[in-house]
Structure formats: C-alpha cells, structure tokens
Design an enzyme around this catalytic site. Sequence first.
Site: not given
Length: 340
Positions: A48, A53, A79
């Site tokens: 994931d 990030y 995401k």
Amino acid sequence: MSIKDKLPAGTRLGFGTAPLGNMFRAIPDAEAAETVEAAWQHGIRYYDAAPFYGAGLAEIRLGDILAKHKRSEYVLSSKVGRVILDEIEDVNARDLGEKAGVFAHGRPNKMVNDYTADGTMRSIEDSLKRLKTDHIEIVWIHDLAQDFYGDDWLSVFEIARKGAFRALTKLREEGVIKAWGLGVNRVEPCELALDLSEAKPDGFLLAGRYTLLDHQRALQRLMPDAAAHHAEIVVGGPYSSGVLAGGAHFEYQKASPEILAKVEKIKAIAKRHDISVKAAALQFALANPVVAAVIPGASRPERIAEDQAAVSEVIPDDFWREMRQEKLVAENAPLPIDKA
C-alpha cells in the site's frame, strides 16, 4: 463487495509504505530498497502506497523494486486526494495539520488537495508512473476527515462524493480497478459512506482506529455496519504510529504520558506471558472478522521478519483474558480466544 477477495490468496499481512517516504527520518535509498526486497522475500504480496508519503518518494522507491518482479504476482493499492506538483516548496513549512513535520525529509514538491473527478484521474495517472506499473488494483480516497479540516470535513466529503466517489465507481465498473474505498484515520467518513445510496465503497483502510490503544469508537457502529454491507477493512498503523513497537510516537506526535503508561501496562502483561507486543497488536486486529489484512510499515529489513513472526506467534489464551480483565481491550472487541 469484498476487499479480501481482491488481495492475494491467504493474505493477512501487507506492507504499508509510509516509512519509505522518509517518515520521521531520512532513510537511505539502499535501506529502503532492502526493506521492500525483504518484504518480498518473506512472501508479502500486498503493498500500500500514497502520493502523500514523502510527496511521491514512497511510490518511487516501491516502484523501483517491484518492477523487478512479475506484476501478476502482487497487488497494489494507492491513494487519491492529493496531487503532487512540479513546484518546489519549503517542506518544513507545509500546512499538514496534525501531520506537520512527519514527512519533513520527503521530496520538496508542493502538494494540493484535490478530491474532484479530474484530480482523481490525474492522481492515479501520476501514481502509475511513479510505481512503474500500468494498473493499480485498489484505490483509497485519502484523508477525507483530517482534524485540521475541523467541521469543514463534511464539505470535503461532499466534494469527494461528487468527484472521487463517482470516478472510482466508474473505473471499478469498467474493470480498470478492482475496488475502492476510503483511506482515513477517523471512522465518521466511513460510517457516512456506508449510508450512501450510490457509489458505495468496497471497504476501508482505517489507520490507527483499530489498535490495542484505540478501538472503542470503531466497534460502536463502523464494524457492525461494515459487516452488514460486506465492506471489509484493512487496518493501517496497527502499532499506533510506532509506540506499540518501541517507538515514541502516537498519532504522529510524541506520545503523551497517559498513552505511555497504557503501553507499559500492555508490555508488563506481555512479558508475564512471554510474548511480544507486536504479536498482540497484529493478532488483535486480525481477530475481528471484518478485518481483511493488517499493513504495518517498516523502514528496516529486519522489521519485516519481526512482523511476519508476530502474525504466527503463539499467544496464550490467558494473555487475552488478562487484557480484557484489566480493561485494556473493550469487552465487545473480538479476540483470538473468542474463535476457539
């Protein structure tokens, strides 16, 4: 709707890549690469990521290593909700609310929130390039209800409902992605999403809200509602930002004396029963039938082996009985002993 069906068969443990974005510290490229490769060698096949990030750093590092392996052998989720720009900014000056400074060592690219349909499509296209792949199986809508939105999170949710929700539903119907949901650290948007009559998510990536230290709110309504809708949950942050794994952070900040005291109580019980706190944390989350997998993060190769061992470590039933007796877990929280 089932997230578990979209994951590799038998998956209980995935890999959360937030640390690869230089979360809390600058990680050398070689160490990051060794960590991802260690995850692969230990049989982990679900990864994931997120643009947030390290402003794309985690996706870039993950893509570099996974590109060496057959794409059909692993599952990716990433995401949407933030788009990374070419514009450079002072990373330390970012308005990240409760996450201020968490990715201060990440890439200096500016990020903007964008939950519209167009922003969703652009985010996916950019992630595909960074991840060096032509498809992503699961897409999570990221951070819809951060505390720094205050009461405005409902207006952000509404933008996403009209934009990202519908765009991802169309992609799912077309077979471009296999599933979508919300990737959040609050239960309220998940509960609201389950009540919608259209564009229903397949499940949720719930970070930090179903851990040994914080699970009561999720048990009240979200878990029963998710079960009723066959919407499963991937548990992120099972170590509560690291404090349950020997770190000093809880909820992306220095842990409070109250949290540290609770952790010490858990450690004492774990020591009496000769088990690791990591094992207790992971197996607690996996004991809930609504949970499809847990995805702890790691920034060092040796942590992967620890996580893998923790999932299968034998925990005496008396440990769980004592945890419940000491009210360190909610009375209605499913525990491994309840499956016996």
